[in-house]
Design an enzyme around this catalytic site. Structure first.
Site, PDB file in Angstrom:
ATOM      1  N   ALA A   2       0.819  -1.210   0.000  1.00 59.99           N
ATOM      2  CA  ALA A   2       0.000   0.000   0.000  1.00 59.99           C
ATOM      3  C   ALA A   2       0.853   1.261   0.000  1.00 59.99           C
ATOM      4  O   ALA A   2       0.509   2.256  -0.629  1.00 59.99           O
ATOM      5  CB  ALA A   2      -0.944  -0.010   1.196  1.00 59.99           C
ATOM      6  N   ASN A  61      -8.139   3.140   9.755  1.00 62.43           N
ATOM      7  CA  ASN A  61      -7.420   1.984  10.287  1.00 62.43           C
ATOM      8  C   ASN A  61      -7.373   1.949  11.803  1.00 62.43           C
ATOM      9  O   ASN A  61      -7.065   0.913  12.394  1.00 62.43           O
ATOM     10  CB  ASN A  61      -5.995   1.943   9.731  1.00 62.43           C
ATOM     11  N   GLN A  75      -8.166  -1.050   4.305  1.00 61.15           N
ATOM     12  CA  GLN A  75      -8.936  -1.752   5.331  1.00 61.15           C
ATOM     13  C   GLN A  75     -10.297  -2.232   4.833  1.00 61.15           C
ATOM     14  O   GLN A  75     -10.990  -2.942   5.563  1.00 61.15           O
ATOM     15  CB  GLN A  75      -9.133  -0.841   6.554  1.00 61.15           C
ATOM     16  N   THR A 128      11.146  -5.359 -10.742  1.00 66.72           N
ATOM     17  CA  THR A 128      10.596  -6.642 -11.182  1.00 66.72           C
ATOM     18  C   THR A 128       9.366  -7.008 -10.372  1.00 66.72           C
ATOM     19  O   THR A 128       9.378  -6.936  -9.143  1.00 66.72           O
ATOM     20  CB  THR A 128      11.661  -7.748 -11.035  1.00 66.72           C
ATOM     21  N   CYS A 144       4.208   4.771  20.724  1.00 67.77           N
ATOM     22  CA  CYS A 144       5.378   5.194  21.510  1.00 67.77           C
ATOM     23  C   CYS A 144       6.476   5.653  20.564  1.00 67.77           C
ATOM     24  O   CYS A 144       6.791   4.980  19.596  1.00 67.77           O
ATOM     25  CB  CYS A 144       5.893   4.044  22.374  1.00 67.77           C
TER      26      CYS A 144
END
Length: 357
Positions: A72, A141, A169, A220, A302
């Site tokens: 994505a 998401n 999603q 490729t 975090c």
């Protein structure tokens, strides 16, 4: 080796590969030739590639072009860096990768549920000269919120602009929106990681700079993974009704125990939900769930030892303290009632312990 005693509830991060996808990958591994090579082996690989492309389009009922990518993120990069419209608009609740590749884009406001209001988008596009590229995620998401893509697509088209829909999603779960560019991530619906696609309504919307995939992507093609992703997409998705039932049960239990469902009033996909446990930091919850054998994730991340508030929750106007106490639960085709019941019991236990402390 995977611990089968663990309960996996992080399908929005990645879904386990389906057996049919693994089998298709193995078949692809037997075809070692480069699809771009002119000899017989290369032509055989090219034939397999184009057959997969046809099947991929058919499975999605897509009548445009398909550019296979490494995932994505690369599909987003191609869409945002090679699109011809210079003006770009993005919603502030997009995935990080969209915001990263569109640093100068104009932001589209969202409401407290993270929804883009069609009237607001229309007003914003009124002030844009010439066609623009508008990037809006079909399903968030983190929260699972589903945008009204039909209404938004109409606004974009009526204003002579183009819609880029991140459907990472939603592909394999919901019909495709009426967009000009669509992002697909293979590992979100049971395909292998490291492969995806950019669906393009009209290739003239993009600048071609040479390479493979009709000149729109260099490198490729990963034939084995493309075959695996295609096989996963073709697999029956007859578990959606069960997912909705499980998510509803989870929502009800969290509310009953004193927690909150993020974006509770918005339409949400059945597979993703974020929950607030008052007074308990998300990283504390993650540690406790992980130690108890549950794989979930946080609505915050975090960074360098400090807790950074989710940009999605921030854009929704969520109180920063609340945002730091949100975790995400996402379910898939292998999730059972027993898994959800066990998670609820542990959620209640963690919350009860925190209140007694």
């Amino acid at each position: 080796m995977t611990d089968t005693r663990r309960i996996y509830l992080d399908y929005a991060a990645t879904a386990p590969m389906l057996d049919v996808a693994k089998k298709a990958c193995m078949e692809g591994f037997e075809q070692w030739a480069n699809p771009s090579s002119p000899h017989g082996d290369g032509r055989a690989a090219q034939a397999m590639l184009e057959n997969a492309r046809r099947r991929f389009r058919d499975a999605l009922h897509w009548d445009g072009d398909v550019i296979f990518t490494s995932g994505a993120s690369e599909a987003v990069q191609i869409a945002l860096t090679k699109s011809k419209p210079e003006m770009q608009l993005v919603s502030p609740v997009e995935h990080d990768v969209v915001l990263r590749f569109a640093p100068g884009a104009r932001q589209i406001p969202v409401d407290s549920n993270g929804m883009v209001i069609p009237a607001n988008l229309n007003h914003l596009l009124k002030g844009v000269e010439g066609p623009a590229l508008v990037a809006i995620q079909s399903v968030n998401n983190e929260t699972g919120v589903m945008q009204d893509m039909d209404a938004l697509a109409k606004v974009v088209r009526d204003r002579g602009s183009h819609l880029l829909a991140d459907c990472s999603q939603s592909v394999g779960k919901l019909p495709l929106p009426d967009a000009d560019l669509i992002i697909v991530a293979g590992h979100k619906f049971g395909g292998p990681p490291g492969v995806g696609a950019l669906l393009v309504r009209d290739l003239r919307l993009l600048h071609a700079d040479g390479g493979q995939e009709q000149g729109y992507r260099s490198g490729t093609q990963n034939l084995p993974y493309i075959l695996g992703m295609t096989a996963a997409l073709e697999a029956p998705a007859n578990w959606a009704g069960r997912a909705a039932e499980l998510r509803q049960h989870l929502d009800d239990a969290i509310r009953k125990e004193g927690g909150a469902v993020i974006a509770d009033k918005a339409p949400r996909i059945a597979t993703i939900a974020s929950y607030h446990m008052p007074g308990v930091a998300a990283n504390t919850q993650l540690i406790k769930f992980d130690m108890a054998g549950f794989s979930v994730s946080a609505g915050s991340a975090c960074s360098s030892g400090t807790l950074k508030t989710s940009h999605v929750l921030e854009a929704m106007g969520t109180d920063p303290q609340v945002a730091r106490e949100v975790i995400r639960v996402s379910i898939g085709r292998d999730t059972t009632r027993a898994h959800i019941y066990a998670f609820i019991d542990k959620w209640k236990s963690i919350f009860a312990d925190a209140r007694r402390a």
